[in-house]
Design an enzyme around this catalytic site. Structure first.
Site, short mmCIF file in Angstrom:
data_model
loop_
_atom_site.label_atom_id
_atom_site.label_comp_id
_atom_site.label_asym_id
_atom_site.label_seq_id
_atom_site.Cartn_x
_atom_site.Cartn_y
_atom_site.Cartn_z
N CYS A 100 5.51 -7.82 -5.06
CA CYS A 100 4.41 -6.95 -4.66
C CYS A 100 3.29 -7.84 -4.15
CB CYS A 100 3.94 -6.13 -5.85
SG CYS A 100 2.53 -5.06 -5.50
N HIS A 142 8.47 2.14 -5.06
CA HIS A 142 7.48 1.11 -5.37
C HIS A 142 6.12 1.48 -4.77
CE1 HIS A 142 6.14 -3.23 -5.79
NE2 HIS A 142 5.26 -2.74 -4.94
N GLU A 143 6.12 1.87 -3.50
CA GLU A 143 4.83 2.15 -2.84
C GLU A 143 4.16 3.39 -3.43
OE1 GLU A 143 3.51 -0.11 -1.23
OE2 GLU A 143 5.34 -1.29 -0.99
N HIS A 146 2.18 3.00 -6.57
CA HIS A 146 0.80 2.52 -6.42
C HIS A 146 -0.20 3.68 -6.38
CE1 HIS A 146 1.09 -1.82 -5.80
NE2 HIS A 146 2.11 -1.66 -4.97
NI NI Z 1 3.33 -3.28 -4.37
#
Ligand code: NI
Length: 177
Positions: A100, A142-143, A146
């Site tokens: 990341c 993953h995104e 966030h």
């Molecule tokens: Ni990330």
């Protein structure tokens, strides 16, 4: 537009729940996305979420082909995804190494759903609806994490599988972040 500083783990702004975008095609949304593109490209990232440049809106970008960080990954189409909704499809979970831009120089082994349906909108409000698998599915999970203030280290099951790239993969020419 501009390359923005990327917040790093420990910054409390990475832990916020981001707000939905309410107006598509606005100058401020288009400017945000241009900044995110510039910032992701400059960092050789596979994806970037708005909170990583300190904007708490539900906007992520990802894709654009293999990157130095993930040279073996299949090409993921460059995508702007606003107000995303995810649903896991059958296929279980699979663990793979993740990095990341907000956790520079490190990798961790993270379980993710292998198959995924995601829906949302592009910056103009046009709907997006895709069913994807493997690396594409991983990047999206993953995104979108966030946007809910979740960084991948909190998803690592065995913290022995977390560390600096140079120590985990000695001798490999992997990028720094
Ligand atoms: Ni990330």
């Amino acid at each position: 537009m501009a390359i923005k500083p990327i917040l790093r783990i420990g910054d409390p702004r990475l832990l916020l729940t981001s707000e939905p975008v309410r107006e598509f095609g606005s100058p401020s949304l288009l400017a945000l996305i241009a900044d995110m593109e510039d910032t992701m490209r400059a960092a050789n990232g596979a994806g970037l979420a708005a909170p990583q440049i300190a904007v708490a809106l539900r906007v992520v970008i990802f894709g654009g082909g293999p990157t130095p960080r993930y040279p073996d990954a299949e090409a993921v189409p460059y995508t702007v995804l606003v107000n995303p909704k995810l649903r896991a499809l059958r296929g279980g979970r699979e663990s793979e190494w993740e990095g990341c831009l907000s956790v520079p120089g490190m990798r961790g082994l993270v379980p993710r759903y292998r198959r995924l349906r995601y829906r949302g909108f592009d910056q103009w409000g046009r709907p997006i609806d895709r069913s994807v698998a493997d690396f594409h599915a991983r990047v999206v999970q993953h995104e979108v994490d966030h946007l809910d203030g979740v960084l991948y280290p909190t998803r690592i099951k065995d913290l022995r599988k977390f560390g600096f790239v140079e120590e985990l993969f000695p001798g490999q020419q992997l990028q720094d972040d």
